[in-house]
Design a protein around this motif. Structure first.
Motif, short mmCIF file in Angstrom:
data_model
loop_
_atom_site.label_atom_id
_atom_site.label_comp_id
_atom_site.label_asym_id
_atom_site.label_seq_id
_atom_site.Cartn_x
_atom_site.Cartn_y
_atom_site.Cartn_z
N TYR A 220 0.85 -1.19 0.00
CA TYR A 220 0.00 0.00 0.00
C TYR A 220 0.88 1.24 0.00
N ALA A 221 0.61 2.15 -0.92
CA ALA A 221 1.30 3.43 -0.97
C ALA A 221 0.29 4.52 -0.65
N ILE A 222 0.76 5.75 -0.50
CA ILE A 222 -0.15 6.85 -0.18
C ILE A 222 -0.28 7.83 -1.35
N LYS A 223 0.31 7.45 -2.48
CA LYS A 223 0.20 8.26 -3.69
C LYS A 223 -0.44 7.41 -4.79
N ASN A 224 -1.18 8.05 -5.65
CA ASN A 224 -1.87 7.31 -6.72
C ASN A 224 -0.90 6.60 -7.64
N SER A 225 0.29 7.14 -7.82
CA SER A 225 1.28 6.52 -8.70
C SER A 225 2.28 5.67 -7.94
N SER A 226 1.93 5.30 -6.69
CA SER A 226 2.77 4.44 -5.85
C SER A 226 4.16 5.06 -5.65
N ILE A 227 5.21 4.26 -5.65
CA ILE A 227 6.56 4.75 -5.38
C ILE A 227 7.09 5.58 -6.56
N ALA A 228 6.49 5.42 -7.72
CA ALA A 228 6.91 6.20 -8.90
C ALA A 228 6.74 7.70 -8.65
N TYR A 229 5.86 8.07 -7.73
CA TYR A 229 5.60 9.48 -7.42
C TYR A 229 6.88 10.22 -7.02
N TYR A 230 7.77 9.53 -6.30
CA TYR A 230 8.98 10.19 -5.77
C TYR A 230 10.08 10.31 -6.82
N ASN A 231 10.02 9.47 -7.84
CA ASN A 231 10.96 9.54 -8.95
C ASN A 231 12.41 9.70 -8.46
N SER A 232 12.79 8.82 -7.54
CA SER A 232 14.12 8.89 -6.93
C SER A 232 14.82 7.54 -7.04
N TYR A 233 15.99 7.54 -7.67
CA TYR A 233 16.78 6.30 -7.78
C TYR A 233 17.13 5.79 -6.39
N TYR A 234 17.50 6.69 -5.49
CA TYR A 234 17.89 6.32 -4.12
C TYR A 234 16.73 5.65 -3.39
#
Length: 490
Positions: A220-234
């Motif tokens: 479960y994520a808290i953004k509609n685009s899941s972890i892709a929202y943060y767009n961070s390699y790290y």
């Protein structure tokens, strides 16, 4: 069957659920949300019912294997029914069936969702939603076992019914202490992930709830685009690393605590786990080069999705439905395989796959040399016939539930990809399926209530290793049969 003892254990579990509702209540207060009242209402309902059941008087305080399986199955259904109330009575999920589906998906760490707009939920509800992953990851009863006033033998029956894997053992002499050690390791790894995510610039609230979801391998994520929202390699790499860590048998972490490093790396299941991850990541990285254009990006998305699917977490950073067919098929295989036994991951478990493969290999050798005497060894030890039989039975029951669910979903006239992968992803507690409807960028909202109930059963069956739910069904059938016989006699 010792019904009163089952009710008493169920009462203790409801008290536990009522108490943990305080956490999302506090989160709602911090963010000054009106939803705080709904957690208090639900908490009071759970505490009152729990107190009544926990204080039932009974002379016989013994439970055995059958009761252990049944109480685990009933407990997970009841905590989901109660846990769905804040979503429903607040109106943030207007349909109770949808709220129940979302809660079952949370507690079973599946991660399948009916929400079209996750970001529309209040902070308290988002916290509760992800916190169900954390509680369900190690197991509701594993936590309660640390405090339940039962005998060690009875506690072991409960633990065997809930902890995933073909064999369940105690880390130390007492089950209560084993439960405490497991949760201590679990909490430490969760806190460690929060720290690493904070270093990557993720806000504190986001870091905590995503650590809950990763630890429970729920997704479960808290953004509609899941972890892709943060767009961070790290951030992608941190979550990938912790997904893989939570997919490892927790017994191995206990061995590390004892500084028994050699024994850890002797684990055959761990070696298979690492080999599968490395091999599948390598193949998918090469196969998706045409999609991402360079090795670094292809590797980034490949290892994240491999880790997400094999550990049955279900986070997404890309739409793998757009990948070449080979990569999609490999992910489909990982859905079935799952993580290590004794981890928070779902699926059939690598140890069980190992047993089945080695058993098949042994059978082929016997066909060639009928007089040959061969022993199936896993982790350097001969596999007990009972464990072998259980692995066979698990595979057959898994297949029967899968095909039965596919048949039931077929009445909804969905496309064949959705009809096949929806039960598969729910049984494996993975989360997203394949296709436009339930893929990584879709959800289960458009399915009928009937299909959602079928899939809720699949999620519960998958998380509880199938047999507790099957035994509960048999028990209900026997109760109805007995009741009918008594009625006709009158």
């Amino acid at each position: 069957m010792n019904r009163k003892m089952i009710y008493r254990i169920l009462g203790n579990i409801l008290i536990f659920e009522g108490l943990i509702m305080i956490l999302p209540f506090l989160v709602s207060l911090i963010y000054r949300e009106h939803t705080a009242i709904y957690f208090i209402i639900t908490s009071m309902v759970a505490l009152v019912i729990g107190y009544i059941l926990a204080n039932l008087k009974t002379e016989n305080k013994h439970i055995y294997a059958k009761e252990g399986f049944i109480v685990v199955a009933i407990s997970w259904i009841v905590v989901s029914l109660i846990g769905a109330l804040p979503f429903y009575i607040s109106g943030e999920i207007p349909s109770y069936v949808d709220a129940f589906f979302e809660t079952v998906s949370g507690f079973t760490t599946t991660g399948s969702s009916i929400l079209n707009n996750i970001e529309g939920l209040s902070k308290g509800m988002l916290f509760w939603r992800c916190f169900t992953h954390w509680i369900g990851g190690m197991g509701v009863l594993v936590f309660v076992l640390a405090f339940l006033p039962q005998s060690e033998g009875q506690n072991m029956f409960l633990m065997k019914a809930e902890v995933p894997g073909p064999v369940v053992g105690k880390l130390v002499s007492k089950v209560k202490m084993t439960a405490r050690i497991l949760y201590a390791i679990y909490a430490f790894l969760t806190a460690l992930e929060v720290v690493f995510l904070l270093f990557g610039g993720m806000p504190l609230f986001d870091s905590i709830v995503h650590a809950f979801s990763t630890a429970g391998t729920g997704g479960y994520a808290i953004k509609n685009s899941s972890i892709a929202y943060y767009n961070s390699y790290y951030i992608d790499m941190v979550i990938t690393a912790f997904m893989l860590l939570f997919g490892v048998n927790f017994n191995l972490y206990y061995l590390l605590m004892l500084k028994n490093v050699k024994q850890v790396f002797k684990s055959e299941e761990l070696r298979w786990y690492i080999l599968i991850v490395v091999a599948f990541t390598g193949i998918i990285t090469v196969n998706t080069l045409g999609v991402y254009g360079n090795v670094a990006q292809s590797f980034r998305y490949s290892i994240f999705q491999v880790a997400s699917v094999i550990t049955t977490t279900g986070f997404a950073t890309t739409d793998f439905g757009m990948w070449p067919m080979l990569s999609q098929i490999l992910l489909l295989l990982l859905m079935v395989v799952g993580a290590c036994a004794g981890s928070t991951g779902g699926g059939m478990k690598i140890s069980r796959i190992m047993i089945l493969i080695k058993s098949a290999k042994s059978s082929v050798k016997k066909m060639v040399s009928p007089r040959r005497v061969s022993t199936i060894n896993v982790e350097g030890k001969p596999v007990d016939n009972q464990v072998l039989d259980f692995a066979y039975s698990y595979f057959v029951v898994y297949a029967l539930i899968f095909f039965g669910s596919v048949l039931l979903l077929s009445f909804e006239n969905l496309d064949i990809i959705t009809t096949l992968t929806a039960p598969l992803t729910c049984l494996g507690n993975v989360g997203p399926g394949f296709g436009d409807l339930i893929g990584p960028v879709g959800n289960f909202a458009s399915l009928s209530n009937f299909s959602k109930i079928v899939l809720s059963f699949d999620m519960l069956a998958g998380r509880l290793e199938l047999f507790p739910m099957i035994l509960l069904c048999y028990s209900i059938k026997d109760e109805i049969s007995t009741l009918c016989k008594k009625t006709f006699k009158r």
